[in-house]
Design an enzyme around this catalytic site. Structure first.
Site, PDB file in Angstrom:
ATOM      1  N   LYS A  71       0.824  -1.210   0.000  1.00 27.45           N
ATOM      2  CA  LYS A  71       0.000   0.000   0.000  1.00 27.45           C
ATOM      3  C   LYS A  71       0.857   1.260   0.000  1.00 27.45           C
ATOM      4  CE  LYS A  71      -4.332  -1.401   1.927  1.00 27.45           C
ATOM      5  NZ  LYS A  71      -5.109  -1.548   3.119  1.00 27.45           N
ATOM      6  N   ARG A  72       1.955   1.151   0.715  1.00 23.63           N
ATOM      7  CA  ARG A  72       2.880   2.279   0.826  1.00 23.63           C
ATOM      8  C   ARG A  72       3.341   2.762  -0.552  1.00 23.63           C
ATOM      9  NH1 ARG A  72       8.360   1.716   1.548  1.00 23.63           N
ATOM     10  NH2 ARG A  72       8.093  -0.533   1.593  1.00 23.63           N
TER      11      ARG A  72
END
Ligand code: GLU
Length: 468
Positions: free
Chosen positions: A241-242
């Site tokens: 997600k980062r």
């Protein structure tokens, strides 16, 4: 042979960018060969599979334009068929009942751990007589996997990949609670759906060895396998997600176009010479598995945006207006008038050259809404606050007021402003800069003459007067 591919997501979350790429490759491969692209929802994990996730996946695929053939296959609905296959394997001696208790298995696991070894079931029920079965214990059913030799994958991307069969244990096909395992279900489905090419992430490579053993046990012909390298973040770590590994819906919300995402995802792992811009239409003619590289690709948001900017420039203006109108309307809390929509149509060709996303475009198109600008960029505000802004605007206003209606066009506006500047002995910029700020609230817009022409005489004069 008709090519049949499939996308087989587990509905435990949104359709993420890696899944979308897998779907795209399967879609393109099927289309390239005049075959079928099927969708299978792998919902056997009842605890983690959800209805909203199924909806998000179907929605995401539709939005991306990756329409599948036939009805989607839902794995959970096919449990009886899996049990039937497991029974056939039992009958043919390719599977056996295992009565090992959870405690026994835990002991085996702990022993392996103590020796720093991978846990492999030791086959303790493989050759035991079923009459030795303990009373009241429900067995699991395991594959009687080959112990000698090797299992080989002739992968269309990875080449030949082999494992010694001694490294693989007898995997469970049916749990003691009567539920078939995912590994068994995948094989039965691929066989029943007539899948000819299994194209999926290379995180499944290890599963493939075991799945091949099931195909062999059933005497079923193997599909071709193509394991595509995973997508990594810009820093080389597995995409998370980062890194922007978001659901496809997030990219839609960012104002990206499906055609641009398809092009970007295609190039993320596949190449054809140095082609960068490949429409889906062309990709259907060109896509092949030889063009899929063996190393992980890196997700690059800036490149995705640049690709998007390209597709924005190429888009049909009316489709862009259709896409951004609801965004503008939500912001101004009313419908766009016919006059405003006409301005958007006239001004779109320039606006779409400069916008990276639909969101950018919606913001830049606001200049054509009555009552704009709704805010001032710091640079525009500085221009309007300048000591000579008032004189410049006044000169501009007087020059523009003198333009007759039928000369209100780019050339007429430019000529009038140039002449007006001469009259007051100012440089054109002294009129143009504050006028641009007054009309657009920004220092970056299409040409001032164009903006004024598109806005029309009344709205232009009104904005210049308000700012003056
Ligand atoms: N359901 C698996 C996943 O979402 C894919 C299985 C397959 O393609 O065979 O990772």
């Amino acid at each position: 042979m008709t090519v049949v591919t499939r996308f087989a997501p587990s509905p435990t979350g949104f359709l993420h960018i890696g899944g979308a790429r897998t779907a795209l490759f399967n879609y393109l491969y099927a289309k390239r060969h005049g075959g079928k692209f099927m969708l299978r929802i792998e919902d056997t994990d009842r605890k983690r599979s959800t209805e909203p996730a199924i909806e998000a996946i179907l929605d995401g695929l539709r939005w991306l334009g990756l329409d599948w053939d036939d009805e989607p296959v839902f794995q959970f609905a096919r449990v009886d068929r899996y049990v039937e296959v497991i029974e056939a394997m039992l009958a043919s001696g390719h599977a056996y009942k295992c009565y090992a208790t959870n405690e026994e298995l835990a002991e085996l696991r702990a022993a392996a751990q103590a020796e720093n070894k991978r846990f492999l079931y030791d086959g303790r029920w493989r050759d035991r007589d079923p009459s030795e079965a303990p009373e009241g214990v429900k067995p699991a059913i395991r594959l009687k996997a080959p112990k000698e030799g090797e299992t080989v994958i002739n992968d269309l991307v990875q080449g030949e990949v082999r494992v010694a069969n001694a490294e693989l244990d007898d995997m469970v096909l049916l749990r003691a609670d009567g539920t078939p395992t995912y590994m068994l279900a995948v094989v039965v489905d691929d066989y029943d759906m007539g899948i000819t090419h299994v194209i999926r992430g290379d995180d499944h490579l290890n599963n493939t060895f075991r799945q091949i053993q099931v195909f062999n046990a059933m005497g079923w012909a193997l599909p071709a396998f193509a394991h595509i390298p995973l997508i990594h973040g810009a820093d080389g770590a597995k995409l998370s997600k980062r890194h922007g590994a978001l659901g496809v819906d997030a990219y839609r919300d960012m104002g990206l176009l499906p055609a641009a995402i398809r092009n970007y995802l295609l190039r993320l792992g596949w190449s054809h010479g140095d082609l960068e811009i490949v429409s889906t239409e062309d990709a259907i003619k060109l896509f092949d598995l030889e063009g899929v590289g063996r190393s992980a690709s890196r997700f690059d948001m800036a490149k995705l945006e640049n690709t998007n900017a390209h597709y924005m420039r190429e888009s049909d203006p009316e489709s862009l207006i259709e896409a951004i109108s609801p965004m503008i309307e939500a912001k101004i809390d009313r419908s766009l008038s016919v006059a405003e929509t006409t301005r958007l149509s006239t001004g779109m060709a320039s606006l779409q050259q400069r916008a990276k996303t639909l969101l950018d475009l919606a913001v830049s198109a606001e200049i054509y809404v009555d009552g704009a600008p709704f805010s001032q960029s710091p640079k525009a505000a500085k221009v309007l606050a300048g000591s000579d802004a008032g004189a410049g605007l006044a000169a501009a206003l007087s020059a523009l007021s003198g333009i007759p209606d039928d000369a209100w066009n780019e050339e007429g506006i430019e000529a009038a402003l140039r002449a007006g500047a001469e009259v007051v002995d100012l440089k054109l910029g002294k009129l143009a800069q504050p006028l641009r700020a007054a009309l657009t609230g920004s220092d970056a817009s299409p040409s001032l003459f164009e903006v004024a022409a598109v806005l029309g005489r009344d709205e232009t004069l009104r904005r210049a007067t308000v700012a003056g």
